[in-house]
Scaffold this motif. Structure first.
Motif, PDB file in Angstrom:
ATOM      1  N   ILE A  55      -5.917  -2.699  -4.946  1.00 22.45           N
ATOM      2  CA  ILE A  55      -5.033  -2.916  -3.794  1.00 22.45           C
ATOM      3  C   ILE A  55      -5.900  -2.775  -2.562  1.00 22.45           C
ATOM      4  O   ILE A  55      -6.503  -1.724  -2.347  1.00 22.45           O
ATOM      5  N   VAL A  82      -4.178  -7.088  -5.166  1.00 19.37           N
ATOM      6  CA  VAL A  82      -3.026  -7.147  -4.280  1.00 19.37           C
ATOM      7  C   VAL A  82      -3.506  -6.905  -2.854  1.00 19.37           C
ATOM      8  O   VAL A  82      -4.269  -5.978  -2.598  1.00 19.37           O
ATOM      9  N   ASP A 103      -0.628 -10.919  -5.460  1.00 19.19           N
ATOM     10  CA  ASP A 103       0.564 -10.551  -4.707  1.00 19.19           C
ATOM     11  C   ASP A 103       0.126  -9.950  -3.382  1.00 19.19           C
ATOM     12  O   ASP A 103      -1.054  -9.685  -3.186  1.00 19.19           O
ATOM     13  N   ILE A 105       1.521  -7.083  -0.145  1.00 18.26           N
ATOM     14  CA  ILE A 105       2.507  -6.141   0.345  1.00 18.26           C
ATOM     15  C   ILE A 105       2.380  -6.147   1.858  1.00 18.26           C
ATOM     16  O   ILE A 105       1.277  -6.153   2.390  1.00 18.26           O
ATOM     17  N   ALA A 113       8.269  -0.747  -2.435  1.00 15.62           N
ATOM     18  CA  ALA A 113       7.585  -2.042  -2.571  1.00 15.62           C
ATOM     19  C   ALA A 113       6.267  -1.854  -3.304  1.00 15.62           C
ATOM     20  O   ALA A 113       5.901  -2.648  -4.180  1.00 15.62           O
ATOM     21  N   LYS A 116       6.819  -1.214  -6.999  1.00 12.52           N
ATOM     22  CA  LYS A 116       7.303  -2.409  -7.691  1.00 12.52           C
ATOM     23  C   LYS A 116       6.126  -3.326  -8.043  1.00 12.52           C
ATOM     24  O   LYS A 116       5.963  -3.769  -9.178  1.00 12.52           O
ATOM     25  N   VAL A 117       5.275  -3.560  -7.047  1.00 12.36           N
ATOM     26  CA  VAL A 117       4.135  -4.442  -7.275  1.00 12.36           C
ATOM     27  C   VAL A 117       3.221  -3.874  -8.360  1.00 12.36           C
ATOM     28  O   VAL A 117       2.797  -4.579  -9.273  1.00 12.36           O
ATOM     29  N   ASP A 120       4.830  -4.114 -11.761  1.00 11.89           N
ATOM     30  CA  ASP A 120       4.786  -5.510 -12.239  1.00 11.89           C
ATOM     31  C   ASP A 120       3.431  -5.823 -12.838  1.00 11.89           C
ATOM     32  O   ASP A 120       3.325  -6.407 -13.911  1.00 11.89           O
ATOM     33  N   ARG A 362       4.017 -15.669 -12.901  1.00 11.63           N
ATOM     34  CA  ARG A 362       4.634 -14.466 -12.360  1.00 11.63           C
ATOM     35  C   ARG A 362       6.143 -14.478 -12.618  1.00 11.63           C
ATOM     36  O   ARG A 362       6.732 -13.468 -12.981  1.00 11.63           O
ATOM     37  N   ARG A 378       9.611 -16.682  -6.052  1.00 11.72           N
ATOM     38  CA  ARG A 378       9.009 -16.016  -4.889  1.00 11.72           C
ATOM     39  C   ARG A 378       8.061 -16.941  -4.127  1.00 11.72           C
ATOM     40  O   ARG A 378       6.946 -16.567  -3.755  1.00 11.72           O
TER      41      ARG A 378
END
Ligand SMILES: Nc1ncnc2c1ncn2[C@@H]1O[C@H](COP(=O)(O)OP(=O)(O)OP(=O)(O)O)[C@@H](O)[C@H]1O
Ligand SMILES: [Mg+2]
Length: 457
Positions: A55, A82, A103, A105, A113, A116-117, A120, A362, A378
């Motif tokens: 991330i 991410v 993804d 954020i 949030a 969740k990411v 996933d 996804r 999405r």
């Protein structure tokens, strides 16, 4: 649940307070974290500690998140990355998607949030049965059918091929197809001229002799040599520095070159395929790309169409990707809803086939039930909006929603209102601002009318 989802996350942010906050949230949920305050150390830690995902903040001094992503992709095509972007920077997000971020954020990051990411990601990390995604050039539209024919015609000629096309349109897929169809004994060797630092590019391509520079402890064969009797794929050729352009031209002219620090010429016989998503003609006019080299590389020119111009292929490819992902993730019986197909047909696909592949995959992972609906995709709805000028927004919406709403007599206005708002939001992928515009109310009204319901959307 969290113990089952345990994994190791590399978090990158130049602000220590942010790092601490992320670490805390993740650790509480039993994710292990590795922290880095800049891209360079992150890259090192990525290589040393093999985290399961990354991330990263987008805006950082020195190396930003996008550059880190690019660098990581040089070592690992699959690790989920991410990107954390400031709210509303859609262009950054689209760019990150193109480069393979899975993804993003928005800042400020909410705990929900973030989790969740991350969850996933971990629910989909599993051994990939087939990492070699699609070797074939799939497509039914006339441009692709013609392209396949041309490939088979020209492959045996060994003439240089220049492939132009937006990001994700399949330039590498085409290069592989040409190599395969040319039936030569050598290998296909690829190099991304934009990803390798200028000073290393030369020795990568041409190799070096022992002692050519500090650290050259032995002789190394360059990629051109490795591609002998086969094909060299020069990706992002527009980023090749001019000094190397001259050397490459010589290789094309007489098949000979010198390793860095070498005195004996090396002879090779190979086909050159180059690719770019920049306008080389313009670079030539600006004097940034050698015209004579361009002529030599551009003997056969392939222009790949963007996905949005491929008509029925969007649905065709989406279906194939859906079937493949369904097998991979063990989810049978999935299909797209009518609205999803309309949404995909109306979207501009800035990341082309790569983006379609990511979005479908996804959706397959995240969907509940058997139908993939617009919100599961999405899609960045902003892109769709950009495409719909003036009254076209309404047209898109009516296409999206498909069926009319019906209410039995006796339905209260309040219930009707609620249903209309929910359906509109659903069709718009949850875009409240656009929904408000179309419904002729303001966003605050949407919040007020739906209250608790909104959270579920
Ligand atoms: N015609 C196609 N059929 C099936 N899959 C495709 C096709 N074209 C591209 N893909 C898939 O889309 C993704 C992107 O393709 P590719 O890497 O060849 O694009 P590119 O044009 O080289 O992109 P970039 O400019 O970003 O390097 C890959 O996963 C590839 O397998
Ligand atoms: Mg490519």
């Amino acid at each position: 649940m969290s113990s089952q989802l345990r994994g190791r996350v590399l978090i990158v942010d130049d602000e220590i307070s942010n790092l601490k906050a992320l670490k805390k949230i993740l650790n509480v949920e039993a994710f292990e974290t590795i922290e880095s305050i800049d891209g360079t150390s992150a890259l090192q830690k990525f290589r040393d500690l093999s985290p399961d995902m990354i991330i990263t903040d987008y805006r950082m001094p020195e190396m930003n998140g996008m550059e880190l992503l690019k660098a990581v992709r040089q070592f690992d095509q699959n690790v989920p990355v991410v990107m954390v972007t400031a709210f509303g920077t859609v262009d950054d997000a689209v760019e990150a998607m193109k480069l393979g971020a899975i993804d993003f954020i928005s800042k400020p990051i909410s705990r929900k949030a973030l989790l969740k990411v991350v969850q996933d990601v971990f629910s989909r990390i599993r051994p990939k049965p087939n990492t070699e995604q699609s070797e074939d050039l799939i497509g039914n539209c006339s441009q692709i059918t013609q392209l396949r024919r041309t490939i088979h015609m020209v492959a045996p000629t060994k003439a240089s091929v220049f492939i132009e096309g937006e990001s994700g349109t399949g330039k590498e897929v085409v290069a592989k197809a040409i190599h395969r169809a040319s039936d030569v004994s050598g290998e296909l060797v690829s190099i991304n001229c934009a990803a390798i630092p200028e000073n290393l590019l030369e020795s990568e391509l041409f190799g070096y002799e022992r002692g050519a520079f500090t650290g050259a402890n032995g002789t190394k064969r360059g990629l051109l040599e490795l591609a002998n009797k086969g094909t060299i794929f020069l990706d992002e050729i527009a980023d090749m520095p001019t000094s190397l352009q001259t050397k490459l031209l010589r290789v094309i002219e007489n098949g000979k070159f010198y390793r860095v620090g070498g005195t004996k010429p090396t002879q090779v016989e190979l086909r050159i395929i180059s690719a770019t998503n920049s306008d080389v003609q313009q670079l030539v006019e600006e004097g940034k790309f050698r015209e004579d080299l361009w002529f030599r590389l551009n003997v056969l020119h392939f222009q790949l169409p963007p996905l949005r111009e491929r008509g029925a292929d969007i649905e065709y490819l989406a279906d194939i990707f859906l079937q493949n992902a369904a097998v991979q993730y063990n989810k049978n019986g999935l299909q797209f809803s009518k609205e999803s197909i309309m949404l995909m047909n109306n979207y501009s696909w800035p990341g082309n086939i790569r983006e379609l592949l990511n979005i479908v995959e996804r959706a397959v992972v995240l969907v509940d039930g058997f139908e993939i609906r617009p919100r599961d995709l999405r899609i960045r709805y902003q892109e769709l909006k950009a495409k719909s000028v003036g009254g076209a927004t309404e047209t898109v919406l009516s296409e999206l929603s498909g069926d009319d709403l019906r209410f039995p007599m006796g339905t209260s206005l309040r219930e009707m209102e609620e249903t209309v708002i929910k359906k509109t939001l659903d069709a718009l992928n949850g875009d409240k601002a656009l929904a408000a515009k179309i419904l002729g109310i303001n966003v605050r009204t949407i919040y007020r009318k739906l209250q608790g319901e909104l959270k579920k959307l």
